[in-house]
Motif scaffolding. Sequence first.
Motif, PDB file in Angstrom:
ATOM      1  N   SER A 275      -7.461  10.978   3.483  1.00  6.80           N
ATOM      2  CA  SER A 275      -8.704  11.731   2.659  1.00  6.80           C
ATOM      3  C   SER A 275      -8.443  12.653   2.601  1.00  6.80           C
TER       4      SER A 275
ATOM      5  N   ARG B  99     -11.097   8.101  -0.961  1.00  7.39           N
ATOM      6  CA  ARG B  99     -11.840   7.338  -0.882  1.00  7.39           C
ATOM      7  C   ARG B  99     -11.476   5.649  -1.317  1.00  7.39           C
TER       8      ARG B  99
ATOM      9  N   GLY C 241      -8.507   6.409   7.930  1.00 10.18           N
ATOM     10  CA  GLY C 241      -8.875   6.665   5.743  1.00 10.18           C
ATOM     11  C   GLY C 241      -9.724   7.663   5.908  1.00 10.18           C
ATOM     12  N   ASP C 242     -10.415   8.260   6.516  1.00 13.32           N
ATOM     13  CA  ASP C 242     -11.058   9.612   6.268  1.00 13.32           C
ATOM     14  C   ASP C 242      -9.946  10.825   6.611  1.00 13.32           C
TER      15      ASP C 242
ATOM     16  N   ILE D 166      -6.718  -0.512  -0.818  1.00 16.10           N
ATOM     17  CA  ILE D 166      -5.797  -0.649   1.209  1.00 16.10           C
ATOM     18  C   ILE D 166      -6.282  -1.885   1.757  1.00 16.10           C
ATOM     19  N   GLN D 167      -7.285  -1.521   2.458  1.00 13.09           N
ATOM     20  CA  GLN D 167      -8.416  -2.853   2.625  1.00 13.09           C
ATOM     21  C   GLN D 167      -8.170  -3.928   2.031  1.00 13.09           C
TER      22      GLN D 167
ATOM     23  N   LEU E 290      -8.659   1.705   9.473  1.00 10.85           N
ATOM     24  CA  LEU E 290      -8.530   1.989   8.028  1.00 10.85           C
ATOM     25  C   LEU E 290     -10.067   2.818   7.618  1.00 10.85           C
ATOM     26  N   TYR E 291     -11.240   2.133   8.936  1.00  6.73           N
ATOM     27  CA  TYR E 291     -12.066   3.510   7.862  1.00  6.73           C
ATOM     28  C   TYR E 291     -11.929   4.387   8.601  1.00  6.73           C
TER      29      TYR E 291
ATOM     30  N   LEU F 200      -3.374   7.984   9.155  1.00  8.09           N
ATOM     31  CA  LEU F 200      -4.282   7.481   9.525  1.00  8.09           C
ATOM     32  C   LEU F 200      -4.416   6.803  11.145  1.00  8.09           C
TER      33      LEU F 200
ATOM     34  N   ILE G  34      -5.275  10.329  -1.632  1.00  7.52           N
ATOM     35  CA  ILE G  34      -5.329   9.192  -1.564  1.00  7.52           C
ATOM     36  C   ILE G  34      -6.532   9.296  -1.221  1.00  7.52           C
TER      37      ILE G  34
ATOM     38  N   ILE H   2      -8.198   4.420  -0.030  1.00  9.07           N
ATOM     39  CA  ILE H   2      -8.221   3.721   0.429  1.00  9.07           C
ATOM     40  C   ILE H   2      -9.163   2.319   1.154  1.00  9.07           C
TER      41      ILE H   2
ATOM     42  N   SER I 253       0.442  -0.865  -0.264  1.00  5.77           N
ATOM     43  CA  SER I 253       0.008   0.123   0.058  1.00  5.77           C
ATOM     44  C   SER I 253       0.730   1.065  -0.012  1.00  5.77           C
TER      45      SER I 253
END
Length: 371
Positions: free
Chosen positions: A324, A332, A320-321, A338-339, A316-317, A47, A330, A335, A29
């Motif tokens: 971004s 959504r 990730g926000d 990456i997930q 990650l959720y 992150l 980077i 992200i 990633s």
Amino acid sequence: MSTASVPLPNWITYVLIPLVNLVLAFLVSGFVVWLIGENPIDALVLLVQGALGNGEGIGFTLFYATSFIFTGLSVAVAVHAGLFNIGSEGQAYLGGLGCALVALALDHYVPWYVTMPFAIVGAAIFGAAWAFVPAWLQAKRGSHIVITTIMFNFIGAPLMVYLLAHVLIVPGKMAPETRTFLEGGQLPKLDWLMAMFDTTIGSAPLNVSFLIALVMAFLVWLLIWRTKLGYEMRTLGLSPTAAVYAGIPYARTVIIAMLISGGLAGMMALNPVMGSSARLQVEFVGGAGYVGIAVALMGRNHPFGIILAAILFGVLYQGGDAVSFDMPEINRNMILMIQGLVILFVGALEFMLRPTFVRIYQTLAGARAVS
């Protein structure tokens, strides 16, 4: 002997291999982030800070993790019985209907702690009911559980849209949703829990369903490893032929396992329906049923591993926000990539590094035996 069947110590199988695979996922990633012109170290710091750097971030992380714990447990229970339940998404939809009907019926008359146990039961019953038909078809007609459960996902979603748009909608409103529950139908936030650590959750919707999820994880552990039914489920999952030969009723075990699995998926609805939005809305599940598959794989279908994996996906959720927002390049979709890499390396490619670990372990074990 295949390396996949060579026994390794639990700390290698359940800790070291997943950890190395996770590191590989983040390295790949990071390489992709570098290719688009951003600093992968800065992205990782953002992150982690966004997910764990303050009380509000932690609150959102645990809020997301709560849903994933329920759906991960749902998938894991079925897997232990040799069943791959892809239908947690649809079962969660119906679970939302169950707990919403309870909240709508009781919120005028009783406080939340009276409504809550009835809502738990309602969500579990509706989720289990949605799993019953695929379970019966598998047990009695030999229909493949993967096909039937995923088809029921596609039935459940439009069913909820119809009910919300034509039956449960508030008269005069355009939005397909129920009325907002009164205080007696809302699960309270866990402000007091975060206050114990000298922080606050701010606007994060972390609520009592997080504690319910932890209790369910403990109960699933008791079920699978400390009860006769759990032994029968694990035996069936390892070898259906041996299980039937040993006198374990195939149809009954399959149906019970799927009912429990569906009930756990249905209980996921407590988090967004009664804990976050305080009403039943379209698409409240938000893909948590599918994320539960990855969480169960990553957690090796063990409740403790599922909790850790759910928290990782919560990071990650939420993180990730934050990434971004501060790094527009980077977005959504990045992200989600990456997930996907985490799922690929830790779940689908579980045995990618196993042969290497087997050779190293056997070499070291042989050297110790000689000495």
